[in-house]
Design a protein around this motif. Sequence first.
Motif, PDB file in Angstrom:
ATOM      1  N   SER A 122     -42.499  -7.556  -1.676  1.00  0.00           N
ATOM      2  CA  SER A 122     -42.687  -8.176  -2.996  1.00  0.00           C
ATOM      3  C   SER A 122     -41.573  -9.184  -3.271  1.00  0.00           C
ATOM      4  O   SER A 122     -41.813 -10.292  -3.772  1.00  0.00           O
ATOM      5  CB  SER A 122     -42.711  -7.117  -4.094  1.00  0.00           C
ATOM      6  OG  SER A 122     -43.797  -6.239  -3.950  1.00  0.00           O
ATOM      7  N   LYS A 123     -40.364  -8.776  -2.947  1.00  0.00           N
ATOM      8  CA  LYS A 123     -39.206  -9.660  -3.153  1.00  0.00           C
ATOM      9  C   LYS A 123     -39.310 -10.896  -2.273  1.00  0.00           C
ATOM     10  O   LYS A 123     -38.969 -12.014  -2.692  1.00  0.00           O
ATOM     11  CB  LYS A 123     -37.917  -8.889  -2.846  1.00  0.00           C
ATOM     12  CG  LYS A 123     -36.635  -9.679  -3.085  1.00  0.00           C
ATOM     13  CD  LYS A 123     -35.425  -8.812  -2.872  1.00  0.00           C
ATOM     14  CE  LYS A 123     -34.126  -9.614  -2.995  1.00  0.00           C
ATOM     15  NZ  LYS A 123     -33.995 -10.234  -4.324  1.00  0.00           N
ATOM     16  N   LYS A 126     -41.930 -13.174  -3.978  1.00  0.00           N
ATOM     17  CA  LYS A 126     -41.489 -13.692  -5.277  1.00  0.00           C
ATOM     18  C   LYS A 126     -40.259 -14.584  -5.168  1.00  0.00           C
ATOM     19  O   LYS A 126     -40.183 -15.624  -5.828  1.00  0.00           O
ATOM     20  CB  LYS A 126     -41.211 -12.523  -6.224  1.00  0.00           C
ATOM     21  CG  LYS A 126     -40.875 -12.932  -7.662  1.00  0.00           C
ATOM     22  CD  LYS A 126     -40.767 -11.745  -8.574  1.00  0.00           C
ATOM     23  CE  LYS A 126     -39.503 -10.939  -8.314  1.00  0.00           C
ATOM     24  NZ  LYS A 126     -38.280 -11.663  -8.818  1.00  0.00           N
ATOM     25  N   ASP A 127     -39.297 -14.190  -4.335  1.00  0.00           N
ATOM     26  CA  ASP A 127     -38.002 -14.880  -4.312  1.00  0.00           C
ATOM     27  C   ASP A 127     -37.821 -15.837  -3.142  1.00  0.00           C
ATOM     28  O   ASP A 127     -36.918 -16.693  -3.181  1.00  0.00           O
ATOM     29  CB  ASP A 127     -36.865 -13.853  -4.289  1.00  0.00           C
ATOM     30  CG  ASP A 127     -36.848 -12.992  -5.536  1.00  0.00           C
ATOM     31  OD1 ASP A 127     -37.385 -13.445  -6.562  1.00  0.00           O
ATOM     32  OD2 ASP A 127     -36.326 -11.855  -5.473  1.00  0.00           O
ATOM     33  N   GLN A 161     -46.135  -4.885 -11.392  1.00  0.00           N
ATOM     34  CA  GLN A 161     -44.714  -5.170 -11.600  1.00  0.00           C
ATOM     35  C   GLN A 161     -44.489  -6.544 -12.204  1.00  0.00           C
ATOM     36  O   GLN A 161     -43.641  -6.721 -13.077  1.00  0.00           O
ATOM     37  CB  GLN A 161     -43.962  -5.082 -10.264  1.00  0.00           C
ATOM     38  CG  GLN A 161     -43.902  -3.694  -9.657  1.00  0.00           C
ATOM     39  CD  GLN A 161     -43.192  -3.743  -8.313  1.00  0.00           C
ATOM     40  OE1 GLN A 161     -43.769  -4.113  -7.285  1.00  0.00           O
ATOM     41  NE2 GLN A 161     -41.923  -3.389  -8.325  1.00  0.00           N
ATOM     42  N   TYR A 162     -45.233  -7.542 -11.698  1.00  0.00           N
ATOM     43  CA  TYR A 162     -45.036  -8.937 -12.115  1.00  0.00           C
ATOM     44  C   TYR A 162     -46.383  -9.529 -12.555  1.00  0.00           C
ATOM     45  O   TYR A 162     -47.010 -10.296 -11.819  1.00  0.00           O
ATOM     46  CB  TYR A 162     -44.446  -9.755 -10.962  1.00  0.00           C
ATOM     47  CG  TYR A 162     -43.240  -9.114 -10.322  1.00  0.00           C
ATOM     48  CD1 TYR A 162     -42.003  -9.093 -10.976  1.00  0.00           C
ATOM     49  CD2 TYR A 162     -43.320  -8.509  -9.061  1.00  0.00           C
ATOM     50  CE1 TYR A 162     -40.894  -8.496 -10.401  1.00  0.00           C
ATOM     51  CE2 TYR A 162     -42.222  -7.920  -8.468  1.00  0.00           C
ATOM     52  CZ  TYR A 162     -41.005  -7.908  -9.145  1.00  0.00           C
ATOM     53  OH  TYR A 162     -39.901  -7.320  -8.563  1.00  0.00           O
ATOM     54  N   SER A 164     -47.371 -11.862 -14.459  1.00  0.00           N
ATOM     55  CA  SER A 164     -47.553 -13.301 -14.639  1.00  0.00           C
ATOM     56  C   SER A 164     -47.226 -14.113 -13.392  1.00  0.00           C
ATOM     57  O   SER A 164     -47.182 -15.345 -13.452  1.00  0.00           O
ATOM     58  CB  SER A 164     -46.695 -13.797 -15.817  1.00  0.00           C
ATOM     59  OG  SER A 164     -47.106 -13.182 -17.021  1.00  0.00           O
ATOM     60  N   LEU A 165     -47.025 -13.442 -12.266  1.00  0.00           N
ATOM     61  CA  LEU A 165     -46.690 -14.164 -11.034  1.00  0.00           C
ATOM     62  C   LEU A 165     -47.897 -14.945 -10.520  1.00  0.00           C
ATOM     63  O   LEU A 165     -47.757 -16.028  -9.956  1.00  0.00           O
ATOM     64  CB  LEU A 165     -46.195 -13.178  -9.969  1.00  0.00           C
ATOM     65  CG  LEU A 165     -45.623 -13.775  -8.678  1.00  0.00           C
ATOM     66  CD1 LEU A 165     -44.440 -14.689  -8.977  1.00  0.00           C
ATOM     67  CD2 LEU A 165     -45.199 -12.660  -7.716  1.00  0.00           C
ATOM     68  N   ASN A 188     -46.242  -7.259 -20.554  1.00  0.00           N
ATOM     69  CA  ASN A 188     -45.509  -8.368 -19.941  1.00  0.00           C
ATOM     70  C   ASN A 188     -46.373  -9.552 -19.524  1.00  0.00           C
ATOM     71  O   ASN A 188     -45.868 -10.503 -18.921  1.00  0.00           O
ATOM     72  CB  ASN A 188     -44.741  -7.865 -18.715  1.00  0.00           C
ATOM     73  CG  ASN A 188     -43.659  -6.874 -19.085  1.00  0.00           C
ATOM     74  OD1 ASN A 188     -42.653  -7.228 -19.684  1.00  0.00           O
ATOM     75  ND2 ASN A 188     -43.869  -5.607 -18.745  1.00  0.00           N
TER      76      ASN A 188
END
Length: 419
Positions: A122-123, A126-127, A161-162, A164-165, A188
Amino acid sequence: MQTKAIYLTILMLVTVIFNVSYAESSSQHPVYAGFKLVSDSSTLKERREVNIYLPKRYAESSSNYPVLYILDGQWHFMNAIAVQQSLKAQFTKAIPEMIVVAIINKEPNRRNWFGANSEQFSKYLKDELIPHIDSNYRTQPTRILFGWEMGAFFSSSLISQYPSLFEGVILSNGGEIDKEALLNIDKNLAQPLYLYVANSERDVYTIKYGNALANLLANNPLKQLHWRFEKFNQETHQSTPYIALYKGLMNIFQNYRLPEFVSIEEFKERGGLPYLNDYFKKRGERFGVEKVISDKTKNHLIWLALNDDDYSAFDLFMREFSDVLATQRYNAVFWQNRIALFYLRHENTTKAQQYFEQAIVKFPDSALLYNGLGKVFKAIGAKDKAHKNFTKAISIAEQSADNNLPQYQADLASIDVTQ
């Protein structure tokens, strides 16, 4: 027809990526279908492989594009290209052109990244990967995620977890969200989220998860979450994802495609012009495109009114869509004649005469138009003018070997100027 086109495009693209075009002269030329990006991931501590497809006109345009992220790109990259190519085709335009980013995940590491080590993966997404794509390519904030089987379970966990990603998520043959995760999504979610879930009763491994997720969403509606669950019970665990990607994209971009109607009656039932104006306004606000009714939709409705022989609808469109009538499409004998004859059939001889006379100025060598104008004068009892125009039509037809000559002669014979 769309489904057939998709599979034909898949076949074509499979040929393209593994071969080269073969001309009759036997010369060979490489054909572009995408490229591979290999980089070291600091998060995953391994070299990562990603396949990227850019829209055909990417290099020559300055446009920004939505991005479709494909988990298990080793299997679904070609399908993703084929589906988006066929759905964004010139006459379909059901979805916008997109950049496709296909993440390669091979066994045995695939199960680890989607399972025990999903936090790291996931990281990475996302990152690392998404920022890299956004920094190096012209992207829009609109991102779509497609996951199948283990990838679907990972995707559902990721949006929990996210939220709006991604703006749209397609889950095929898997996916699980519990009540607590759903509350986190609700809390969120900063923008609308379009979730599409697909499965099959034949997939005995994952169908219970699809059913459970659909029940949860049905019993706990969220204002910002737009979801749909569909079963394709003739498909299997392996075949469902190919349909799911197509149907999922159609659902996520549900108000991108231009509206079409099977009849004027359906147009009226949906709400007529107020519905259409509202549709294009919302479409423009969501996708950053024009908020006015498209010329293609106007043309579609004019055609329907003619085919349905609906004079009131036709007259409405002639008044409301006057701008499209000035386009090149209608600057043709076929359309001028068809519109004028429609008015004549419905006894609006003033409009019929206007269209025929305007068209003759543009197309002075058209026997069809002179014959039509003759019919108008016959209808209003102006026999001398009718005779003159029928005679002119015959003269032009004789010089051009027009197949309609016998009809023009019959029309002339139908009037008696001696009375």
